[in-house]
Design an enzyme around this catalytic site. Sequence first.
Site, PDB file in Angstrom:
ATOM      1  N   GLU A 130       0.955  -1.067  -0.035  1.00 47.91           N
ATOM      2  CA  GLU A 130      -0.127   0.070   0.109  1.00 47.91           C
ATOM      3  C   GLU A 130       0.629   1.194  -0.160  1.00 47.91           C
ATOM      4  OE1 GLU A 130      -0.881  -2.638   2.184  1.00 47.91           O
ATOM      5  OE2 GLU A 130      -2.359  -3.217   0.486  1.00 47.91           O
ATOM      6  N   HIS A 160       4.406 -15.313  -2.448  1.00 48.40           N
ATOM      7  CA  HIS A 160       3.902 -14.087  -2.141  1.00 48.40           C
ATOM      8  C   HIS A 160       4.693 -12.782  -1.751  1.00 48.40           C
ATOM      9  CE1 HIS A 160       1.270 -11.042   0.225  1.00 48.40           C
ATOM     10  NE2 HIS A 160       0.480 -11.347  -0.954  1.00 48.40           N
TER      11      HIS A 160
HETATM   12  N1  LIG Z   1       4.171 -10.161   3.875  1.00 49.00           N
HETATM   13  C1  LIG Z   1       4.420  -8.925   3.971  1.00 49.00           C
HETATM   14  C2  LIG Z   1       3.421  -8.016   3.721  1.00 49.00           C
HETATM   15  N2  LIG Z   1       2.197  -8.257   3.370  1.00 49.00           N
HETATM   16  C3  LIG Z   1       0.872  -7.457   3.266  1.00 49.00           C
HETATM   17  C4  LIG Z   1       0.947  -6.601   1.722  1.00 49.00           C
HETATM   18  O1  LIG Z   1       1.891  -5.533   2.347  1.00 49.00           O
HETATM   19  C5  LIG Z   1      -0.388  -6.053   1.662  1.00 49.00           C
HETATM   20  O2  LIG Z   1      -0.629  -5.225   2.907  1.00 49.00           O
HETATM   21  C6  LIG Z   1      -1.410  -6.978   1.490  1.00 49.00           C
HETATM   22  O3  LIG Z   1      -0.991  -7.857   0.612  1.00 49.00           O
HETATM   23  C7  LIG Z   1      -2.766  -6.424   1.251  1.00 49.00           C
HETATM   24  O4  LIG Z   1      -2.778  -5.439   0.094  1.00 49.00           O
HETATM   25  N3  LIG Z   1       3.558  -6.554   3.832  1.00 49.00           N
HETATM   26  C8  LIG Z   1       4.916  -6.198   4.174  1.00 49.00           C
HETATM   27  O5  LIG Z   1       5.172  -5.017   4.425  1.00 49.00           O
HETATM   28  N4  LIG Z   1       5.739  -7.075   4.586  1.00 49.00           N
HETATM   29  C9  LIG Z   1       5.570  -8.355   4.364  1.00 49.00           C
HETATM   30  O6  LIG Z   1       6.373  -9.313   4.821  1.00 49.00           O
HETATM   31  C1  LIG Z   2       5.950 -11.230   2.018  1.00 46.59           C
HETATM   32  C2  LIG Z   2       4.927 -11.977   2.421  1.00 46.59           C
HETATM   33  O1  LIG Z   2       3.755 -11.954   2.097  1.00 46.59           O
HETATM   34  C3  LIG Z   2       5.031 -13.156   3.311  1.00 46.59           C
HETATM   35  O2  LIG Z   2       5.419 -12.674   4.751  1.00 46.59           O
HETATM   36  C4  LIG Z   2       3.899 -13.971   3.323  1.00 46.59           C
HETATM   37  O3  LIG Z   2       4.316 -15.376   3.973  1.00 46.59           O
HETATM   38  P1  LIG Z   2       3.760 -16.684   3.362  1.00 46.59           P
HETATM   39  O4  LIG Z   2       4.467 -16.602   1.846  1.00 46.59           O
HETATM   40  O5  LIG Z   2       4.328 -18.006   4.148  1.00 46.59           O
HETATM   41  O6  LIG Z   2       2.428 -16.730   3.165  1.00 46.59           O
END
Ligand SMILES: Nc1c(NC[C@H](O)[C@H](O)[C@H](O)CO)[nH]c(=O)[nH]c1=O
Ligand SMILES: CC(=O)[C@@H](O)COP(=O)(O)O
Length: 227
Positions: A130, A160
Amino acid sequence: MASFVSTDCILPIGFVRAQDGSFAPTSILHFHNSPKTLSPLSFSHSLRASEIKPRIAVQCKGGSSLAQTNAVRNLTGSVTRTQGLRFAVVVARFNEIITKQLLEGALGTFKNYSVQDEDIDVVWVPGSFEIGVVAARLGKSGKYHAILCIGAVIRGDTTHYDAVANSAASGVLSASLNSGVPCIFGVLTCDNMDQALNRAGGKSGNKGAEAALTAIEMASLFEHHLK
Ligand SMILES: Nc1c(NC[C@H](O)[C@H](O)[C@H](O)CO)[nH]c(=O)[nH]c1=O
Ligand SMILES: CC(=O)[C@@H](O)COP(=O)(O)O
């Protein structure tokens, strides 16, 4: 000593000498202030005065002809000229144990370089994905000289991570390019929590503090040299 025509000079090239001795340009090169060697038909390059052939006249603003300078200008933002510079900091709440430390490092840098508290706005978003849209909105507001973007993307078990990390980076870059306001990428992209902790005040320093210094320099470059 290299010498270059100054900026805003237009070099008529490929011209025909008229009967009255004047020159009629047939194509125009517009010069910028980047000291580059002119290849015979290249465009948007500064021209080495030593390469100006006698038959080429350089028409510069102010009417002077064959204006030359021996000075190559170097434009650099100053980290000691922070008065009046305003900053927004976009922080992802995801992995807050890390991003809070990055934010603290950034705010410490702003304080150390005399950026006033009232000239800093901190905006929290859910995750690094975001950051881009908020950075773009803040950049287009015209209220800030630079936007510092802070997050921590830490790899999990799936792919992801790649989507979030790549989206965060492209989002911040797009915000910069679309708003014309420097948006600084202070988002950690780490394989594990240890890597993140080391870069949020651990043995690898504080990347938030480093990114804040970049934000100051870029804000100064744009405000003091590129307006
Ligand atoms: N896994 C991490 C995320 N995941 C969330 C995404 O950034 C986002 O908020 C979601 O996909 C909804 O749009 N965010 C991080 O900043 N760091 C991570 O490790
Ligand atoms: C960067 C991510 O979105 C990650 O932390 C999510 O973890 P996972 O790949 O085990 O679902």
